[in-house]
Scaffold this motif. Structure first.
Motif, PDB file in Angstrom:
ATOM      1  N   ILE A 506       8.166  10.860  66.330  1.00 62.40           N
ATOM      2  CA  ILE A 506       9.062  11.378  67.375  1.00 62.40           C
ATOM      3  C   ILE A 506       9.884  12.390  66.833  1.00 62.40           C
ATOM      4  O   ILE A 506      10.587  12.285  65.920  1.00 62.40           O
ATOM      5  N   ASP A 507      10.190  13.504  67.841  1.00 61.30           N
ATOM      6  CA  ASP A 507      10.945  14.603  67.668  1.00 61.30           C
ATOM      7  C   ASP A 507      11.931  14.424  68.749  1.00 61.30           C
ATOM      8  O   ASP A 507      11.717  14.361  70.112  1.00 61.30           O
ATOM      9  N   TYR A 508      13.231  14.445  68.488  1.00 58.58           N
ATOM     10  CA  TYR A 508      14.186  13.928  69.306  1.00 58.58           C
ATOM     11  C   TYR A 508      15.658  14.657  69.488  1.00 58.58           C
ATOM     12  O   TYR A 508      15.924  15.030  68.068  1.00 58.58           O
ATOM     13  N   ILE A 509      16.267  14.760  70.520  1.00 60.82           N
ATOM     14  CA  ILE A 509      17.724  15.338  70.285  1.00 60.82           C
ATOM     15  C   ILE A 509      18.728  14.018  70.644  1.00 60.82           C
ATOM     16  O   ILE A 509      18.445  13.479  71.661  1.00 60.82           O
ATOM     17  N   ILE A 510      19.689  13.626  69.865  1.00 63.31           N
ATOM     18  CA  ILE A 510      20.581  12.593  70.210  1.00 63.31           C
ATOM     19  C   ILE A 510      22.008  13.355  70.443  1.00 63.31           C
ATOM     20  O   ILE A 510      22.474  14.228  69.412  1.00 63.31           O
ATOM     21  N   GLU A 511      22.548  13.181  71.686  1.00 59.42           N
ATOM     22  CA  GLU A 511      23.769  13.885  71.708  1.00 59.42           C
ATOM     23  C   GLU A 511      24.827  13.281  72.643  1.00 59.42           C
ATOM     24  O   GLU A 511      24.481  12.122  73.349  1.00 59.42           O
ATOM     25  N   PRO A 512      26.189  13.566  72.708  1.00 58.79           N
ATOM     26  CA  PRO A 512      27.012  12.761  73.729  1.00 58.79           C
ATOM     27  C   PRO A 512      26.734  12.846  75.089  1.00 58.79           C
ATOM     28  O   PRO A 512      26.349  14.056  75.454  1.00 58.79           O
ATOM     29  N   SER A 513      26.545  11.895  75.895  1.00 59.43           N
ATOM     30  CA  SER A 513      26.632  12.090  77.267  1.00 59.43           C
ATOM     31  C   SER A 513      28.086  12.080  78.094  1.00 59.43           C
ATOM     32  O   SER A 513      29.011  12.214  77.431  1.00 59.43           O
ATOM     33  N   GLU A 514      28.059  12.429  79.343  1.00 60.21           N
ATOM     34  CA  GLU A 514      29.397  12.444  79.893  1.00 60.21           C
ATOM     35  C   GLU A 514      29.992  10.948  79.803  1.00 60.21           C
ATOM     36  O   GLU A 514      29.514  10.100  80.114  1.00 60.21           O
ATOM     37  N   GLN A 515      31.186  11.192  79.835  1.00 60.06           N
ATOM     38  CA  GLN A 515      32.012  10.100  79.912  1.00 60.06           C
ATOM     39  C   GLN A 515      31.890   9.082  80.854  1.00 60.06           C
ATOM     40  O   GLN A 515      31.811   9.433  82.192  1.00 60.06           O
ATOM     41  N   GLY A 516      31.673   7.596  80.648  1.00 62.88           N
ATOM     42  CA  GLY A 516      31.213   6.885  81.795  1.00 62.88           C
ATOM     43  C   GLY A 516      29.751   6.635  81.773  1.00 62.88           C
ATOM     44  O   GLY A 516      29.434   5.829  82.864  1.00 62.88           O
ATOM     45  N   GLU A 517      28.931   7.364  81.701  1.00 64.81           N
ATOM     46  CA  GLU A 517      27.528   7.515  82.034  1.00 64.81           C
ATOM     47  C   GLU A 517      26.705   6.533  81.324  1.00 64.81           C
ATOM     48  O   GLU A 517      25.697   6.119  81.691  1.00 64.81           O
ATOM     49  N   GLY A 518      27.159   6.071  80.057  1.00 67.57           N
ATOM     50  CA  GLY A 518      26.462   5.126  79.464  1.00 67.57           C
ATOM     51  C   GLY A 518      25.338   5.603  78.481  1.00 67.57           C
ATOM     52  O   GLY A 518      25.215   6.876  78.010  1.00 67.57           O
ATOM     53  N   PHE A 519      24.276   4.921  78.354  1.00 65.57           N
ATOM     54  CA  PHE A 519      23.050   5.411  77.739  1.00 65.57           C
ATOM     55  C   PHE A 519      21.790   6.124  78.730  1.00 65.57           C
ATOM     56  O   PHE A 519      21.685   5.674  79.702  1.00 65.57           O
ATOM     57  N   VAL A 520      21.605   7.299  78.398  1.00 65.25           N
ATOM     58  CA  VAL A 520      20.586   8.137  79.234  1.00 65.25           C
ATOM     59  C   VAL A 520      19.412   8.608  78.195  1.00 65.25           C
ATOM     60  O   VAL A 520      19.438   8.963  77.228  1.00 65.25           O
ATOM     61  N   PHE A 521      18.438   8.317  79.039  1.00 63.33           N
ATOM     62  CA  PHE A 521      17.077   8.783  78.136  1.00 63.33           C
ATOM     63  C   PHE A 521      16.125   9.567  79.062  1.00 63.33           C
ATOM     64  O   PHE A 521      16.134   9.139  80.158  1.00 63.33           O
ATOM     65  N   GLU A 522      15.755  10.883  78.528  1.00 68.27           N
ATOM     66  CA  GLU A 522      14.803  11.330  79.130  1.00 68.27           C
ATOM     67  C   GLU A 522      13.529  12.075  77.955  1.00 68.27           C
ATOM     68  O   GLU A 522      14.097  12.387  76.903  1.00 68.27           O
ATOM     69  N   SER A 523      12.604  12.493  78.760  1.00 64.81           N
ATOM     70  CA  SER A 523      11.445  13.094  77.965  1.00 64.81           C
ATOM     71  C   SER A 523      11.024  14.431  78.624  1.00 64.81           C
ATOM     72  O   SER A 523      10.941  14.357  79.800  1.00 64.81           O
ATOM     73  N   THR A 524      11.091  15.424  77.629  1.00 65.31           N
ATOM     74  CA  THR A 524      10.310  16.668  78.009  1.00 65.31           C
ATOM     75  C   THR A 524       9.181  17.104  77.423  1.00 65.31           C
ATOM     76  O   THR A 524       8.750  18.379  77.152  1.00 65.31           O
ATOM     77  N   VAL A 525       8.478  15.873  76.687  1.00 65.44           N
ATOM     78  CA  VAL A 525       7.206  16.114  76.141  1.00 65.44           C
ATOM     79  C   VAL A 525       6.292  16.722  77.167  1.00 65.44           C
ATOM     80  O   VAL A 525       5.937  16.194  78.256  1.00 65.44           O
ATOM     81  N   VAL A 526       5.443  17.875  76.618  1.00 66.86           N
ATOM     82  CA  VAL A 526       4.378  18.323  77.624  1.00 66.86           C
ATOM     83  C   VAL A 526       3.045  18.329  76.689  1.00 66.86           C
ATOM     84  O   VAL A 526       3.182  18.503  75.435  1.00 66.86           O
ATOM     85  N   GLY A 527       1.901  18.272  77.070  1.00 65.33           N
ATOM     86  CA  GLY A 527       0.636  18.456  76.473  1.00 65.33           C
ATOM     87  C   GLY A 527       0.162  17.037  75.746  1.00 65.33           C
ATOM     88  O   GLY A 527      -0.792  17.260  75.056  1.00 65.33           O
ATOM     89  N   GLY A 528       0.949  15.890  76.072  1.00 65.90           N
ATOM     90  CA  GLY A 528       0.119  14.620  75.796  1.00 65.90           C
ATOM     91  C   GLY A 528       0.365  14.312  74.290  1.00 65.90           C
ATOM     92  O   GLY A 528      -0.321  13.698  73.560  1.00 65.90           O
ATOM     93  N   ASN A 529       1.244  15.033  73.490  1.00 61.45           N
ATOM     94  CA  ASN A 529       1.622  14.744  72.020  1.00 61.45           C
ATOM     95  C   ASN A 529       1.918  13.350  72.113  1.00 61.45           C
ATOM     96  O   ASN A 529       1.785  12.868  70.939  1.00 61.45           O
ATOM     97  N   VAL A 530       2.884  12.827  72.791  1.00 61.70           N
ATOM     98  CA  VAL A 530       3.221  11.733  73.060  1.00 61.70           C
ATOM     99  C   VAL A 530       2.852  10.978  74.405  1.00 61.70           C
ATOM    100  O   VAL A 530       3.402  11.278  75.285  1.00 61.70           O
ATOM    101  N   PRO A 531       1.613  10.100  74.419  1.00 62.72           N
ATOM    102  CA  PRO A 531       1.489   9.900  75.918  1.00 62.72           C
ATOM    103  C   PRO A 531       2.436   9.108  76.730  1.00 62.72           C
ATOM    104  O   PRO A 531       3.226   8.390  75.990  1.00 62.72           O
ATOM    105  N   LYS A 532       2.367   9.457  78.016  1.00 63.11           N
ATOM    106  CA  LYS A 532       3.451   8.727  78.928  1.00 63.11           C
ATOM    107  C   LYS A 532       3.665   7.302  78.910  1.00 63.11           C
ATOM    108  O   LYS A 532       4.700   6.896  78.876  1.00 63.11           O
ATOM    109  N   GLU A 533       2.445   6.732  78.457  1.00 63.39           N
ATOM    110  CA  GLU A 533       2.629   5.089  78.354  1.00 63.39           C
ATOM    111  C   GLU A 533       3.587   4.637  77.393  1.00 63.39           C
ATOM    112  O   GLU A 533       3.875   3.423  77.421  1.00 63.39           O
TER     113      GLU A 533
END
Length: 694
Positions: A506-533
């Motif tokens: 996995i290639d990823y970015i870890i960064e601070p989220s807004e105060q009070g937001e807690g844990f946020v996860f999103e994926s911007t992978v395109v082209g199926g390098n890491v399948p959706k499942e």
């Protein structure tokens, strides 16, 4: 039918040691309810029936009792005076129609009397004032009257004057009737004679009578006109005006005496009957909807209306749980079914009893205006409304202050831990200002309360009443962790050992989220390098690691992870492989992302007399507090600010010392904020030490 105009529901409240319980004892003796008076200092008072009350000479629980005077029925509640038990005063005032504020003749208006007076103002309860202990050294009735005006911002209407002071205090002058009541030295309340006013007090008594009539006739324009034209109103008319003004809180009839020496109590009882309101004369309780908003309807006090009653106190004793109830309208009979509007469930009314402290008289029915106890109700809590099953409604609920202090406790052995759960369940039902929670991080039981004495008594009750031996720990702070920098990183999990292997990159970015937001996860992978499942497994891996930070092992807040690329193997990749990859990525990257310790910040509200404002603000600044503002009121100043929780332990003791016992504070959680470097280093060192011990 019982005549409701002959009912008086009253509470007796005051500062610690002003003589509330002694006054209640004397009232019970005079009304023939008890034949031998018990003394607080001997631990024998009727209404102080808990072991802890008898030992410490303080009232902890409010006690209810009923007696009769001049063919009127008095339901009396004796309330505690100590600041840690104000919840008892608050909930008693909520269900009473009138009150007697007792002030010490030498101590005057003390901090807790201010708090209770404020509660009574908020609940709009009509009151009489009784200046007690006039036989004590340094007692001064006139000084206390001035304090009531200046400190409480109230208007005392002087009804009696003292004859003699300190040791020479022998009786009182009835200002309205211009008569003197003088007691002999026997100490018996009935041994008094009514005589003419002593010559040295005649002028003063005449002057106070004129002031009394002038204040009273302001309640009636016609009488006032006649009075200004030189015509004096009749005794009945004056009493009617005093009653009206008392019920509208325009003034407070003020009496004096010595409860301990049995002097002056009869006049207070006469005044309760003459001037305090009957249940039908009080502004009816508003009804609310489920959210607590007023509906515009009220609970009219009448036995003909549908049943509406409020459970205002729950007490556990040797016969089971007692639920104290004030009936506002309708009737309650033994065996009837009522609806608890808070839970939506019905309850059957079993045994109904009229309370006299911890003794009881069985009842078959009760009606609007009554205060009684029901034995064995299952799911009723303080503040719940009981009503007619066909006419559901909710009375204005009670709002309780949040606990401000907590301690960790642990049972000493396995037998004690089973008892502890049952005992705590009963104690929470009895006292809504006492809370219990289990710390997820340490597994300890945390007790929360209104002050150190409050928790001290709770631990004592657990040991003595419930037989649970406890180890009591130091208070702990729940810290949190977060990150401060953005890190772009890559992690590959690869395992090859005969048969199918495991692979996930996995290639990823870890960064601070807004105060009070807690844990946020999103994926911007395109082209199926890491399948959706596999995305949910990656999210699960990161999220599972947020429970333990890298600095001191506290949970991590406000982190955002973005998956932007990666790689998979057609045979060896699986959800498990990607979950393990995410966990490895967390361990690899979070230490590089500027980990930071966060501490809980409390919203603090301090009440202090004006002359101590500078000291209090200076002290809060030393505790790393940020002062938000000040509001001046008639009895003092409220200071608001944000202060770290770790700096607030033991604060109530400091505050009382700084303000001569008159300061008070409340606090609630506001938010988490970064810890200063020196604090963080200490917390991290302590956490490491704890982990090494494990």
């Amino acid at each position: 039918m019982v005549d409701l105009t002959k009912y008086r529901n009253i509470g007796i409240f005051a500062h610690v040691d002003a003589g509330k319980t002694t006054t209640t004892e004397r009232i019970l003796k005079l009304t023939g309810k008890i034949h031998k008076t018990g003394e607080v200092h001997d631990g024998a008072a009727t209404t102080d029936f808990m072991d802890q009350e008898a030992e410490r000479g303080i009232t902890i629980q409010s006690a209810a009792t009923t007696c009769f005077w001049d063919d009127h029925r008095l339901n009396i509640i004796d309330t505690p005076g100590h600041v840690d038990f104000t919840v008892e005063v608050y909930r008693s005032l909520k269900v009473l129609d009138g009150g007697v504020g007792v002030f010490c003749g030498s101590g005057g208006v003390e901090p807790q009397s201010e708090t209770n007076w404020r509660y009574a103002n908020e609940s709009e309860v009509a009151r009489l004032i009784f200046v007690n202990k006039l036989d004590r050294l340094g007692a001064d009735f006139y000084r206390v009257v001035e304090q009531v005006k200046n400190v409480l911002g109230a208007n005392p209407l002087v009804m009696t004057l003292p004859i003699g002071t300190e040791d020479d205090f022998v009786g009182v002058v009835d200002v309205l009737n211009q008569k003197a009541y003088v007691w002999d030295d026997s100490g018996l309340p009935e041994n008094y004679e009514v005589t003419d006013i002593p010559a040295e007090l005649a002028d003063k008594a005449a002057e106070y009578r004129e002031m009394l009539i002038e204040t009273a006739v302001e309640q009636d324009d016609d009488l006032m006109e006649k009075y200004l034209e030189g015509e004096e109103p009749s005794l009945e008319e004056i009493k009617r005006c005093i009653r009206k003004g008392t019920n509208e809180l325009a003034f407070f009839p003020t009496f004096c005496g010595s409860a301990f020496k049995n002097k002056g109590i009869q006049l207070v009882l006469d005044a309760v009957v003459d001037y305090l309101p009957a249940p039908t004369e009080v502004k009816p309780q508003p009804l609310t909807d489920e959210e607590g908003n007023e509906t515009g309807e009220v609970a009219t006090v009448s036995a003909e209306e549908p049943l509406r009653a409020l459970a205002f106190k729950i007490m556990d004793d040797r016969f089971g749980a007692l639920t104290f109830i004030r009936i506002y309208s309708g009737k309650m009979t033994k065996g009837m079914t009522v609806l608890n509007s808070a839970t939506g469930k019905t309850e059957r009314i079993g045994r109904m009893v009229e309370m006299h402290a911890d003794e009881r008289t069985e009842l078959d029915s009760a009606q609007a205006g009554d205060i009684l106890a029901v034995i064995g109700m299952k799911n009723v809590q303080t503040g719940h409304t009981l009503c007619d099953t066909n006419n559901p409604c909710t009375l204005e609920p009670m709002v309780f202050p949040e606990p401000v202090i907590s301690i960790a406790v642990a049972p000493k052995d396995k037998g004690a831990s089973e008892k502890l759960g049952v005992a705590l369940g009963k104690m929470i039902a009895e006292d809504p200002s006492f809370q219990v929670e289990t710390d997820q991080d340490s597994g300890e039981t945390i007790l929360k309360g209104m002050g150190e004495l409050h928790l001290d008594i709770k631990v004592d009750i657990l040991k003595r009443t419930h037989g649970v031996e406890l180890t009591v720990g130091k208070p702990q702070v729940a810290y949190r962790e977060t990150i401060t920098q953005r890190i772009e990183d890559s992690y590959t999990h690869k395992k090859q050992s005969g048969g199918s292997g495991q692979f996930g990159k996995i290639d990823y970015i870890i960064e601070p989220s807004e105060q009070g937001e807690g844990f946020v996860f999103e994926s911007t992978v395109v082209g199926g390098n890491v399948p959706k499942e596999f995305w949910p497994a990656i999210e699960k891996g990161f999220k599972g690691m947020m429970g333990e930070g890298v600095l001191a092992g506290y949970p991590v807040l406000d982190v955002k992870v973005t998956l932007f690329d990666g790689a998979f193997h057609a045979v060896d990749s699986s959800a498990v492989a990607f979950e393990i990859a995410a966990k490895g990525a967390y361990r690899q990257s979070v230490p590089k992302a500027g980990a930071q310790l966060l501490e809980p910040i409390m919203k603090v509200d301090v009440f202090t007399p004006e002359d101590h404002v500078g000291d209090v603000i200076g002290d809060l600044n030393r505790r790393r507090g940020m002062i938000g503002g000040q509001e001046a009121g008639p009895t003092g100043v409220r200071i608001k600010g944000d202060v770290p929780l770790s700096e607030m332990f033991g604060y109530i003791g400091h505050l009382r010392t700084m303000t001569s016992g008159r300061g008070q504070f409340s606090m609630e959680f506001s938010h988490y904020a970064p810890c200063p470097q020196n604090v963080a280093e200490q917390v991290i060192a302590e956490a490491k030490e704890r982990n090494e011990k494990k």
